[in-house]
Motif scaffolding. Structure first.
Motif, short mmCIF file in Angstrom:
data_model
loop_
_atom_site.label_atom_id
_atom_site.label_comp_id
_atom_site.label_asym_id
_atom_site.label_seq_id
_atom_site.Cartn_x
_atom_site.Cartn_y
_atom_site.Cartn_z
N VAL A 72 49.32 13.21 9.15
CA VAL A 72 50.44 13.96 9.72
C VAL A 72 50.79 13.43 11.10
N MET A 73 49.77 13.18 11.94
CA MET A 73 50.02 12.68 13.29
C MET A 73 50.67 11.31 13.26
N LEU A 74 50.26 10.49 12.29
CA LEU A 74 50.86 9.16 12.16
C LEU A 74 52.31 9.26 11.71
N ARG A 75 52.57 10.12 10.74
CA ARG A 75 53.91 10.23 10.18
C ARG A 75 54.90 10.87 11.14
N THR A 76 54.42 11.75 12.02
CA THR A 76 55.32 12.44 12.94
C THR A 76 55.39 11.77 14.30
N ALA A 77 54.68 10.67 14.48
CA ALA A 77 54.75 9.96 15.76
C ALA A 77 56.18 9.53 16.02
N PRO A 78 56.69 9.75 17.24
CA PRO A 78 58.09 9.41 17.53
C PRO A 78 58.34 7.92 17.45
N ASP A 79 59.51 7.59 16.97
CA ASP A 79 59.95 6.19 16.90
C ASP A 79 60.78 5.92 18.14
N PRO A 80 60.24 5.16 19.12
CA PRO A 80 60.96 4.94 20.38
C PRO A 80 62.27 4.18 20.22
N SER A 81 62.49 3.58 19.06
CA SER A 81 63.74 2.86 18.84
C SER A 81 64.90 3.80 18.53
N PRO A 83 67.26 7.34 19.15
CA PRO A 83 67.68 8.22 20.24
C PRO A 83 66.79 9.46 20.26
N PRO A 84 66.60 10.09 21.42
CA PRO A 84 65.70 11.25 21.52
C PRO A 84 66.01 12.36 20.52
N ASP A 85 67.31 12.68 20.33
CA ASP A 85 67.66 13.74 19.38
C ASP A 85 67.20 13.39 17.97
N GLU A 86 67.37 12.12 17.59
CA GLU A 86 66.97 11.70 16.25
C GLU A 86 65.44 11.67 16.12
N GLN A 87 64.75 11.35 17.22
CA GLN A 87 63.29 11.43 17.20
C GLN A 87 62.84 12.84 16.87
N LEU A 88 63.48 13.83 17.47
CA LEU A 88 63.14 15.22 17.19
C LEU A 88 63.40 15.57 15.74
N ARG A 89 64.61 15.24 15.26
CA ARG A 89 64.95 15.59 13.89
C ARG A 89 63.99 14.95 12.89
N SER A 90 63.78 13.64 13.04
CA SER A 90 62.95 12.94 12.07
C SER A 90 61.50 13.39 12.16
N ILE A 136 57.90 17.97 23.43
CA ILE A 136 58.29 18.18 24.82
C ILE A 136 58.84 16.90 25.43
N SER A 137 58.22 15.78 25.12
CA SER A 137 58.69 14.49 25.64
C SER A 137 60.09 14.18 25.13
N ALA A 138 60.33 14.42 23.83
CA ALA A 138 61.65 14.15 23.26
C ALA A 138 62.70 15.09 23.83
N VAL A 139 62.32 16.36 24.07
CA VAL A 139 63.25 17.32 24.67
C VAL A 139 63.62 16.86 26.08
N ALA A 140 62.63 16.38 26.82
CA ALA A 140 62.90 15.88 28.18
C ALA A 140 63.84 14.69 28.15
N LYS A 202 69.92 19.76 23.36
CA LYS A 202 69.53 20.57 22.21
C LYS A 202 69.42 19.71 20.95
N VAL A 203 68.69 20.24 19.98
CA VAL A 203 68.60 19.57 18.69
C VAL A 203 69.89 19.85 17.93
N PRO A 204 70.67 18.84 17.58
CA PRO A 204 71.93 19.09 16.91
C PRO A 204 71.74 19.69 15.53
N ALA A 205 72.56 20.66 15.19
CA ALA A 205 72.50 21.28 13.86
C ALA A 205 72.93 20.28 12.82
N CYS A 206 72.28 20.39 11.63
CA CYS A 206 72.60 19.45 10.57
C CYS A 206 73.40 20.14 9.49
#
Length: 206
Positions: A72-81, A83-90, A136-140, A202-206
């Motif tokens: 789970v930790m591997l799969r949810t690790a943020p992809d720095p490539s 955008p922050p909002d997409e990191q949150l969504r994915s 928290i990092s992605a929100v920042a 904010k996290v954009p609504a889908c």
């Protein structure tokens, strides 16, 4: 059932084989309770041999949960490539999907942690800490100032997500896609309340 059970394997290989069998059992029927007998049959070994390699049912459960938590930790690790909002969504969607692939295991993790099992509680705390820190990092990075209120809200949101997933596992009244969207939008809503309006990141609504 695997065909390699009769081969002579090193202890680490045998453990890996049994854990792989546990994963197959979970994938085949995510809502079925993961028992020693089911996994032993899938691995092509006796329950006694499984106990030999793991020591006890509790240690076996911990090994399965530990491996699942690492995944789970591997799969949810943020992809720095991204955008922050997409990191949150994915990341949120990846977390929800990972839980739904092994709901009984997730439920067992939370219940054993709540019951005070020290090893499971420590593992659960580690998983929550990793997950909350990247959120928290992605929100920042999305432009929201991380005040103590925002940080507390992010940790509280994670508890809300856990309880929402547990309720869905018991009574799946909405589709998995709707569940993903609910978890996403709930973070958006919580962040909105921390600023008294609509936060920039904010996290954009889908």
């Amino acid at each position: 059932m695997t065909q390699t059970s009769s081969a002579r394997l090193r202890p680490d290989q045998r453990r890996a084989q049994i854990l792989a069998a546990a994963r197959r059992v979970l994938v085949a029927d995510p809502h079925r309770e993961l028992t020693v007998e089911l996994v032993a049959a899938e691995a092509g070994v006796s329950p006694a041999l499984l106990f030999h390699y793991f020591g006890s049912k509790k240690k076996f459960q911990y090994a399965v949960i530990e491996e699942a938590a690492a995944e789970v930790m591997l799969r949810t690790a943020p992809d720095p490539s991204l955008p922050p909002d997409e990191q949150l969504r994915s990341g949120i969607r990846a977390f929800v999907r990972a839980v739904l692939e092994a709901p009984q295991l997730y439920r067992a993790t939370l219940l054993m942690s709540a019951a005070g099992d020290p090893e499971i509680r420590a593992l659960h705390s580690q998983l929550r800490q990793v997950f909350s820190q990247w959120v928290i990092s992605a929100v920042a990075q999305s432009g929201t100032e991380i005040t103590p209120v925002v940080e507390l809200a992010c940790h509280g949101w994670q508890g809300y997500v856990e309880q929402t997933l547990l309720a869905w596992i018991d009574t799946p009244t909405v589709s998995p896609e709707d569940l993903e969207h609910l978890c996403e939008r709930s973070l958006d809503a919580i962040l909105t309340t921390t600023s008294g309006g609509t936060p920039e990141g904010k996290v954009p609504a889908c």
